[in-house]
Each structure stands twice: as structure tokens, then as C-alpha cells.
Design a protein around this motif. Sequence first.
Motif, PDB file in Angstrom:
ATOM      1  N   MET A  79      23.900  61.833  69.027  1.00 46.18           N
ATOM      2  CA  MET A  79      22.694  61.322  68.387  1.00 46.18           C
ATOM      3  C   MET A  79      22.050  60.319  69.336  1.00 46.18           C
ATOM      4  SD  MET A  79      20.625  61.180  65.738  1.00 46.18           S
ATOM      5  CE  MET A  79      21.454  62.375  64.755  1.00 46.18           C
ATOM      6  N   SER A  80      20.783  60.421  69.586  1.00 48.05           N
ATOM      7  CA  SER A  80      20.093  59.504  70.482  1.00 48.05           C
ATOM      8  C   SER A  80      19.917  58.142  69.804  1.00 48.05           C
ATOM      9  CB  SER A  80      18.734  60.072  70.871  1.00 48.05           C
ATOM     10  OG  SER A  80      17.906  60.141  69.737  1.00 48.05           O
ATOM     11  N   GLN A  81      19.800  57.111  70.628  1.00 49.44           N
ATOM     12  CA  GLN A  81      19.666  55.746  70.131  1.00 49.44           C
ATOM     13  C   GLN A  81      18.196  55.345  70.141  1.00 49.44           C
ATOM     14  OE1 GLN A  81      21.851  53.886  68.747  1.00 49.44           O
ATOM     15  NE2 GLN A  81      23.638  55.128  69.146  1.00 49.44           N
ATOM     16  N   GLN A 100      17.013  69.169  60.355  1.00 48.77           N
ATOM     17  CA  GLN A 100      15.853  68.282  60.336  1.00 48.77           C
ATOM     18  C   GLN A 100      15.981  67.264  59.204  1.00 48.77           C
ATOM     19  OE1 GLN A 100      13.451  67.924  62.527  1.00 48.77           O
ATOM     20  NE2 GLN A 100      12.566  66.267  61.336  1.00 48.77           N
ATOM     21  N   LEU A 101      16.422  67.716  58.049  1.00 46.48           N
ATOM     22  CA  LEU A 101      16.616  66.797  56.923  1.00 46.48           C
ATOM     23  C   LEU A 101      17.663  65.734  57.261  1.00 46.48           C
ATOM     24  CD1 LEU A 101      16.553  69.272  53.909  1.00 46.48           C
ATOM     25  CD2 LEU A 101      14.795  67.605  54.559  1.00 46.48           C
ATOM     26  N   LYS A 102      18.734  66.132  57.945  1.00 48.06           N
ATOM     27  CA  LYS A 102      19.773  65.173  58.345  1.00 48.06           C
ATOM     28  C   LYS A 102      19.221  64.159  59.354  1.00 48.06           C
ATOM     29  CE  LYS A 102      23.979  67.819  57.601  1.00 48.06           C
ATOM     30  NZ  LYS A 102      25.183  68.401  58.244  1.00 48.06           N
ATOM     31  N   ARG A 103      18.409  64.644  60.306  1.00 45.51           N
ATOM     32  CA  ARG A 103      17.818  63.725  61.283  1.00 45.51           C
ATOM     33  C   ARG A 103      16.916  62.717  60.587  1.00 45.51           C
ATOM     34  NH1 ARG A 103      17.728  68.364  64.545  1.00 45.51           N
ATOM     35  NH2 ARG A 103      15.647  68.947  63.833  1.00 45.51           N
ATOM     36  N   GLU A 104      16.118  63.195  59.631  1.00 43.39           N
ATOM     37  CA  GLU A 104      15.234  62.289  58.889  1.00 43.39           C
ATOM     38  C   GLU A 104      16.034  61.283  58.085  1.00 43.39           C
ATOM     39  OE1 GLU A 104      12.544  64.623  56.554  1.00 43.39           O
ATOM     40  OE2 GLU A 104      11.687  65.607  58.322  1.00 43.39           O
ATOM     41  N   MET A 105      17.103  61.746  57.457  1.00 41.76           N
ATOM     42  CA  MET A 105      17.937  60.852  56.662  1.00 41.76           C
ATOM     43  C   MET A 105      18.580  59.785  57.545  1.00 41.76           C
ATOM     44  SD  MET A 105      18.407  60.561  53.566  1.00 41.76           S
ATOM     45  CE  MET A 105      19.268  59.313  52.693  1.00 41.76           C
ATOM     46  N   GLY A 162      19.202  54.802  52.850  1.00 40.99           N
ATOM     47  CA  GLY A 162      18.354  55.850  53.416  1.00 40.99           C
ATOM     48  C   GLY A 162      17.654  56.657  52.341  1.00 40.99           C
ATOM     49  N   LYS A 163      18.382  56.940  51.261  1.00 41.40           N
ATOM     50  CA  LYS A 163      17.798  57.701  50.149  1.00 41.40           C
ATOM     51  C   LYS A 163      16.668  56.907  49.490  1.00 41.40           C
ATOM     52  CE  LYS A 163      19.168  59.871  45.816  1.00 41.40           C
ATOM     53  NZ  LYS A 163      20.266  60.076  44.869  1.00 41.40           N
ATOM     54  N   VAL A 164      16.883  55.610  49.298  1.00 43.38           N
ATOM     55  CA  VAL A 164      15.853  54.765  48.687  1.00 43.38           C
ATOM     56  C   VAL A 164      14.648  54.647  49.621  1.00 43.38           C
ATOM     57  CG1 VAL A 164      15.355  52.427  47.843  1.00 43.38           C
ATOM     58  CG2 VAL A 164      17.534  53.505  47.288  1.00 43.38           C
ATOM     59  N   MET A 165      14.909  54.615  50.946  1.00 39.86           N
ATOM     60  CA  MET A 165      13.821  54.495  51.924  1.00 39.86           C
ATOM     61  C   MET A 165      12.865  55.684  51.860  1.00 39.86           C
ATOM     62  SD  MET A 165      13.765  51.711  53.728  1.00 39.86           S
ATOM     63  CE  MET A 165      12.697  52.232  55.034  1.00 39.86           C
ATOM     64  N   ARG A 166      13.341  56.838  51.378  1.00 41.76           N
ATOM     65  CA  ARG A 166      12.477  58.021  51.277  1.00 41.76           C
ATOM     66  C   ARG A 166      11.274  57.766  50.390  1.00 41.76           C
ATOM     67  NH1 ARG A 166      16.145  62.927  49.517  1.00 41.76           N
ATOM     68  NH2 ARG A 166      17.967  61.756  50.066  1.00 41.76           N
ATOM     69  N   ARG A 167      11.446  56.892  49.392  1.00 41.72           N
ATOM     70  CA  ARG A 167      10.369  56.639  48.431  1.00 41.72           C
ATOM     71  C   ARG A 167       9.445  55.488  48.862  1.00 41.72           C
ATOM     72  NH1 ARG A 167      15.035  57.249  44.926  1.00 41.72           N
ATOM     73  NH2 ARG A 167      15.100  54.999  44.709  1.00 41.72           N
ATOM     74  N   GLU A 168       9.750  54.877  50.006  1.00 43.73           N
ATOM     75  CA  GLU A 168       8.950  53.729  50.458  1.00 43.73           C
ATOM     76  C   GLU A 168       7.702  54.201  51.203  1.00 43.73           C
ATOM     77  OE1 GLU A 168       9.778  50.498  49.661  1.00 43.73           O
ATOM     78  OE2 GLU A 168      11.409  51.404  48.541  1.00 43.73           O
TER      79      GLU A 168
END
Length: 179
Positions: free
Chosen positions: A1-3, A28-33, A84-90
Motif C-alpha cells: 500500500m502506498s503512503q 477500489q472499495l477497499k482502497r477508498e475505505m 472510515g465507515k463514518v467518514m463516508r457520510r462526511e
Amino acid sequence: MSQDSPRELLDQLIAQTGDDDERPSKSQLKREMHALQTLGEAIIAMTPAERARFPLSDDMLAAVEETARVRSHEGRRRHMQYVGKVMRRENLEAIKAVYDEIEQEKLRRDHAFHRLEAWRDRLLDEGDSAVEAFIADYPDVDRQALRQLIRNAQRERDKGKPPASARKLFKLIRDTAGM
């Protein structure tokens, strides 16, 4: 995983939200998460004053507060997944704007700090000519204290002692510059 930095991750996430014509892959979903978790960690690591500037929902604020109570490694990992899950709604655009603003302020402080360090080094290396230039730029400086601290710092440097006077000199320069 890149930094990637949180700033780069925000840019990527915002760019990806516009590509809704096809369903994203599981990778892609994992990368976004992961990007959202990293952003959440960056927000959690900030000072309370910096964090207060972000437009965060009550759920996100509660998740940030809860982080301090999670002690175990596995519990923290799971909690960061929740963050991360909560951040999806921000609102990522608004968060990016505040994040950029905070980063710019840090850069300005760092540059100002480096300028003050350069003044200290110049005062120690060049002597009276640098003192006169400093006094010209900052006429309110306590000249006697400035000259005394320069002499003491030079003496410490020559004898190989710890730089206590150099630190005091830097503090005087910082206070004189109003930082």
C-alpha cells in the motif's frame, strides 16, 4: 500500500466520487475505505483546536472521542474501520478545504521559524553587522539582552557546551518578532 498523504487521499476520493457510471470493483472499495481510515486517523491526530475547525457530524465527533478510550491493538484497528465507515457520510470537499487551510498555516509557521533560526545563526556568526541589521528590522528589541545572549551563546559554542544561551537567544528573537 502506498503512503499517500491525507491531502492526496482526499484529492483521490473527491475525484472518484464523480465516476458513478459503473460499479466500483471490490479492490477500489477497499482502497477508498483505507483512504477514509487514513484521513480519519489524520483528523484524530490533530489538536482539538484544529479538529474543531472541521465540519464533522455528531457521529464523527463521537467516534473521534471514542478513540481515546480504545486501548487494545485489535480494538483500535476495528475502531479505525468504523471511523472510515463514518467518514463516508462526511462532506469531503469541506473537509479538504479546512485540511488545506491548516496545512498552509503549518507551512507559514515553519517558514517563519526557519527565518528566525537564520537570524539566530547570522547573529552568532556575523556579530555586530548582523546585530545592527536585526536592530534595524526590529527596533523594539532589548539591545543589551540581545548582545549579552549573543556573547554567551558564542562562548558556549566555542567551549562545546550545551546551547542554553542560543536557545534563550532564539526565544528573544521569537518574542521580538511577535511569534
